[in-house]
Design an enzyme around this catalytic site. Structure first.
Site, PDB file in Angstrom:
ATOM      1  N   SER A 192       1.066  -1.260   0.061  1.00 31.17           N
ATOM      2  CA  SER A 192       0.293   0.276  -0.055  1.00 31.17           C
ATOM      3  C   SER A 192       1.061   1.371  -0.142  1.00 31.17           C
ATOM      4  O   SER A 192       1.878   1.283   0.507  1.00 31.17           O
ATOM      5  CB  SER A 192      -1.082  -0.109   1.077  1.00 31.17           C
ATOM      6  OG  SER A 192      -0.365   0.210   2.402  1.00 31.17           O
ATOM      7  N   GLU A 218       1.631   5.302   0.466  1.00 31.87           N
ATOM      8  CA  GLU A 218       0.608   7.081   0.886  1.00 31.87           C
ATOM      9  C   GLU A 218       0.836   8.198   0.677  1.00 31.87           C
ATOM     10  O   GLU A 218       2.218   8.307  -0.402  1.00 31.87           O
ATOM     11  CB  GLU A 218       1.679   6.408   2.645  1.00 31.87           C
ATOM     12  CG  GLU A 218       0.418   7.923   3.527  1.00 31.87           C
ATOM     13  CD  GLU A 218       0.930   7.434   5.432  1.00 31.87           C
ATOM     14  OE1 GLU A 218       0.297   5.937   5.428  1.00 31.87           O
ATOM     15  OE2 GLU A 218       1.480   9.328   5.852  1.00 31.87           O
ATOM     16  N   THR A 237      -2.690  11.097   4.049  1.00 32.27           N
ATOM     17  CA  THR A 237      -2.839  11.699   5.458  1.00 32.27           C
ATOM     18  C   THR A 237      -3.968  12.941   5.622  1.00 32.27           C
ATOM     19  O   THR A 237      -4.538  13.412   4.313  1.00 32.27           O
ATOM     20  CB  THR A 237      -1.213  12.098   5.340  1.00 32.27           C
ATOM     21  OG1 THR A 237      -0.985  13.196   4.466  1.00 32.27           O
ATOM     22  CG2 THR A 237      -0.866  11.216   5.264  1.00 32.27           C
ATOM     23  N   HIS A 264      -6.505   9.011   5.459  1.00 33.07           N
ATOM     24  CA  HIS A 264      -6.566   9.526   7.741  1.00 33.07           C
ATOM     25  C   HIS A 264      -7.394  10.068   7.795  1.00 33.07           C
ATOM     26  O   HIS A 264      -8.042  10.896   7.495  1.00 33.07           O
ATOM     27  CB  HIS A 264      -4.983  10.127   7.349  1.00 33.07           C
ATOM     28  CG  HIS A 264      -3.860   8.783   6.615  1.00 33.07           C
ATOM     29  ND1 HIS A 264      -2.347   8.876   7.099  1.00 33.07           N
ATOM     30  CD2 HIS A 264      -3.844   8.074   5.950  1.00 33.07           C
ATOM     31  CE1 HIS A 264      -1.929   8.547   7.097  1.00 33.07           C
ATOM     32  NE2 HIS A 264      -3.148   7.241   5.714  1.00 33.07           N
ATOM     33  N   GLY A 271      -3.889  12.521  15.969  1.00 27.97           N
ATOM     34  CA  GLY A 271      -3.135  13.179  15.152  1.00 27.97           C
ATOM     35  C   GLY A 271      -2.375  14.029  16.335  1.00 27.97           C
ATOM     36  O   GLY A 271      -2.222  14.017  17.746  1.00 27.97           O
ATOM     37  N   ASP A 272      -1.487  15.222  15.485  1.00 24.71           N
ATOM     38  CA  ASP A 272      -0.814  16.699  16.051  1.00 24.71           C
ATOM     39  C   ASP A 272      -1.711  18.055  15.303  1.00 24.71           C
ATOM     40  O   ASP A 272      -1.104  17.895  14.946  1.00 24.71           O
ATOM     41  CB  ASP A 272       0.218  16.076  16.080  1.00 24.71           C
ATOM     42  CG  ASP A 272       1.364  14.631  16.850  1.00 24.71           C
ATOM     43  OD1 ASP A 272       0.910  14.450  17.632  1.00 24.71           O
ATOM     44  OD2 ASP A 272       1.889  14.420  15.323  1.00 24.71           O
ATOM     45  N   HIS A 331       5.750   5.019  21.294  1.00 23.19           N
ATOM     46  CA  HIS A 331       5.191   7.181  20.242  1.00 23.19           C
ATOM     47  C   HIS A 331       5.812   8.375  21.249  1.00 23.19           C
ATOM     48  O   HIS A 331       6.422   7.494  22.825  1.00 23.19           O
ATOM     49  CB  HIS A 331       4.076   6.628  20.680  1.00 23.19           C
ATOM     50  CG  HIS A 331       3.328   8.422  20.813  1.00 23.19           C
ATOM     51  ND1 HIS A 331       2.567   9.393  21.394  1.00 23.19           N
ATOM     52  CD2 HIS A 331       2.839   9.159  19.163  1.00 23.19           C
ATOM     53  CE1 HIS A 331       2.734  10.116  20.358  1.00 23.19           C
ATOM     54  NE2 HIS A 331       2.276  10.266  19.278  1.00 23.19           N
ATOM     55  N   ALA A 386       4.117   9.185  24.654  1.00 23.03           N
ATOM     56  CA  ALA A 386       4.106   7.610  25.774  1.00 23.03           C
ATOM     57  C   ALA A 386       4.207   8.150  27.380  1.00 23.03           C
ATOM     58  O   ALA A 386       5.948   8.194  27.522  1.00 23.03           O
ATOM     59  CB  ALA A 386       4.557   6.011  25.342  1.00 23.03           C
ATOM     60  N   ASP A 437       2.218   2.340  26.186  1.00 26.86           N
ATOM     61  CA  ASP A 437       2.059   2.425  24.692  1.00 26.86           C
ATOM     62  C   ASP A 437       1.438   1.557  24.618  1.00 26.86           C
ATOM     63  O   ASP A 437       1.349   1.480  22.773  1.00 26.86           O
ATOM     64  CB  ASP A 437       3.086   3.019  23.579  1.00 26.86           C
ATOM     65  CG  ASP A 437       3.106   3.731  22.456  1.00 26.86           C
ATOM     66  OD1 ASP A 437       2.524   5.070  22.761  1.00 26.86           O
ATOM     67  OD2 ASP A 437       3.549   3.550  21.743  1.00 26.86           O
ATOM     68  N   LYS A 486      -6.886   0.700  21.287  1.00 26.65           N
ATOM     69  CA  LYS A 486      -7.577   0.557  19.915  1.00 26.65           C
ATOM     70  C   LYS A 486      -8.094  -0.808  19.038  1.00 26.65           C
ATOM     71  O   LYS A 486      -9.031  -0.409  18.258  1.00 26.65           O
ATOM     72  CB  LYS A 486      -6.326   2.323  18.719  1.00 26.65           C
ATOM     73  CG  LYS A 486      -6.272   2.610  19.875  1.00 26.65           C
ATOM     74  CD  LYS A 486      -5.485   3.672  18.519  1.00 26.65           C
ATOM     75  CE  LYS A 486      -3.774   3.311  18.851  1.00 26.65           C
ATOM     76  NZ  LYS A 486      -2.294   4.213  17.671  1.00 26.65           N
ATOM     77  N   GLN A 519       4.628   3.871  12.685  1.00 26.00           N
ATOM     78  CA  GLN A 519       5.680   4.358  12.410  1.00 26.00           C
ATOM     79  C   GLN A 519       6.487   4.041  11.594  1.00 26.00           C
ATOM     80  O   GLN A 519       7.639   2.513  11.745  1.00 26.00           O
ATOM     81  CB  GLN A 519       5.697   4.778  13.357  1.00 26.00           C
ATOM     82  CG  GLN A 519       6.582   6.223  13.204  1.00 26.00           C
ATOM     83  CD  GLN A 519       5.984   7.277  12.424  1.00 26.00           C
ATOM     84  OE1 GLN A 519       6.150   7.124  11.619  1.00 26.00           O
ATOM     85  NE2 GLN A 519       5.904   8.345  13.338  1.00 26.00           N
ATOM     86  N   PHE A 560      12.321  14.567   9.491  1.00 24.63           N
ATOM     87  CA  PHE A 560      11.301  13.945  10.420  1.00 24.63           C
ATOM     88  C   PHE A 560      11.050  13.525  11.406  1.00 24.63           C
ATOM     89  O   PHE A 560      10.217  13.176  12.637  1.00 24.63           O
ATOM     90  CB  PHE A 560      10.455  12.973   9.155  1.00 24.63           C
ATOM     91  CG  PHE A 560      10.498  13.311   7.887  1.00 24.63           C
ATOM     92  CD1 PHE A 560       8.769  14.375   8.814  1.00 24.63           C
ATOM     93  CD2 PHE A 560      10.066  13.178   6.746  1.00 24.63           C
ATOM     94  CE1 PHE A 560       8.448  15.275   7.195  1.00 24.63           C
ATOM     95  CE2 PHE A 560       8.945  13.528   5.782  1.00 24.63           C
ATOM     96  CZ  PHE A 560       8.397  14.728   5.965  1.00 24.63           C
ATOM     97  N   HIS A 578       3.647  -0.971   3.655  1.00 21.19           N
ATOM     98  CA  HIS A 578       2.843   0.227   3.550  1.00 21.19           C
ATOM     99  C   HIS A 578       3.714   1.115   2.960  1.00 21.19           C
ATOM    100  O   HIS A 578       5.041   1.630   4.514  1.00 21.19           O
ATOM    101  CB  HIS A 578       2.238   1.059   4.455  1.00 21.19           C
ATOM    102  CG  HIS A 578       1.230   2.072   4.630  1.00 21.19           C
ATOM    103  ND1 HIS A 578      -0.019   1.819   3.888  1.00 21.19           N
ATOM    104  CD2 HIS A 578       1.744   3.289   4.407  1.00 21.19           C
ATOM    105  CE1 HIS A 578       0.182   3.253   3.689  1.00 21.19           C
ATOM    106  NE2 HIS A 578       0.484   3.910   5.043  1.00 21.19           N
TER     107      HIS A 578
END
Ligand code: FAD
Length: 281
Positions: A10, A12, A43, A71, A102-103, A143, A146, A152, A159, A170, A210, A260
């Site tokens: 997949s 993104e 995204t 997303h 999200g952030d 994360h 966390a 985490d 979820k 990630q 990043f 992905h």
């Protein structure tokens, strides 16, 4: 050697900001469609900042005859705004979402009626039943916010318990972190597929920027090699291709259910990787 079953792929993308960017992305998608992705995802800027661009790009992908995932981030959102967005996505024919917290960019107040992605997953399930296949994010290297690796992992389990069908990680460059994460998830009874997110390495500064922001670790030996190439883009790309091909091989050999790719709206790095993996067009 017996031929291995082809691993599902997949891709993104992020929503382009300009008409030129949209044209370029259209071309990139056509180049990548030759690899027969299971789906392509787009995204979504936290706070709904890219909603229009995200939905337009998702619409384009569907019109091109490819399965598209939007997303969907919930930080700062209300139940009403989420309900309205879900209705739009459903009417567009979207059947797959990547459900995220999200952030919010600094300067935004927190606000909103959702605290965590698990709240969003539970809400989507309550509102829309099984209409959507729900992906969630997973963090083999933990994360950055966390409280602990264990909490985490519990957040990830929450979820899945709330109704996620599968997860995308990630990115990481250490396959042990991924395999350990899978083992620990299985101990908690998590059986949904956890698909590794693959970030091609094409630029040293971009990758460092990043990774610092999202908490992905660049192993010291990779960082030092990249730094030593300076502005020699060809060497960075060649080294990056070698490192990420090895990573994908390890993941595939270890049983990763799919790959992905974070394409960064470019086709060449993902095409080169898939070619190296024998998945080329
Ligand atoms: P959550 O799962 O809610 O976790 C966030 C933090 O809260 C974690 O530290 C977790 O440990 C903690 N936590 C969760 N539940 C609890 C609880 N009950 N009690 C205490 N702590 C808890 N961002 C975007 O803005 N747009 C995108 O399109 C986007 N796509 C992404 C795609 C993938 C595959 C990944 C891996 C990330 C993506 N992100 C995106 C980034 C993501 O939004 C950020 O990493 C964000 O900080 C966390 O989102 P989440 O859904 O993982 O949050």
């Amino acid at each position: 050697m017996p031929s291995m079953q082809r691993i599902p792929l997949s891709f993104e993308f992020f929503p382009p900001k300009t008409p030129e960017g949209a044209d370029k992305l259209r071309l990139v998608r056509q180049q990548l469609y030759g690899l027969k992705p299971e789906f392509c995802s787009v995204t979504f800027g936290a706070g709904g900042s890219t909603q229009e661009g995200t939905f337009n790009t998702v619409r384009d992908i569907l019109a091109e005859g490819v399965s598209a995932a939007s997303h969907f981030s919930c930080v700062g959102a209300t139940k009403d705004t989420v309900r309205a967005q879900l209705a739009t996505l459903r009417s567009m024919g979207v059947r797959r979402l990547v459900a995220l917290r999200g952030d919010l960019p600094s300067g935004y107040g927190a606000g909103g009626e959702f605290h965590y992605a698990s709240d969003l997953v539970a809400f989507i399930r309550a509102e829309t039943g099984d209409d959507f296949h729900l992906e969630v994010a997973a963090y083999p290297e933990v994360h950055p916010q966390a409280k602990s690796p264990a909490s985490d992992l519990q957040a990830f389990a929450a979820k899945v318990q709330a109704g996620a069908n599968s997860a995308i990680t990630q990115y990481f460059y250490n396959s042990d972190a991924y395999f350990r994460f899978l083992e620990e998830s299985e101990k908690l009874g998590i059986t949904v597929p956890v698909v590794p997110g693959i970030m091609p390495i094409t630029s040293s500064t971009q990758l460092m920027r990043f990774s610092d922001a999202c908490g992905a670790e660049i192993p010291r030996w990779i960082r030092l090699r990249l730094q030593s190439y300076g502005d020699d883009v060809a060497s960075i790309k060649a080294f990056g291709l070698e490192v990420v091909t090895d990573l994908c091989e390890q993941l595939r050999a270890g049983g990763a259910p799919a790959l992905h790719f974070y394409t960064m709206n470019q086709s060449a790095p993902t095409l080169a990787l898939c070619d190296n993996l024998g998945l080329g067009i």
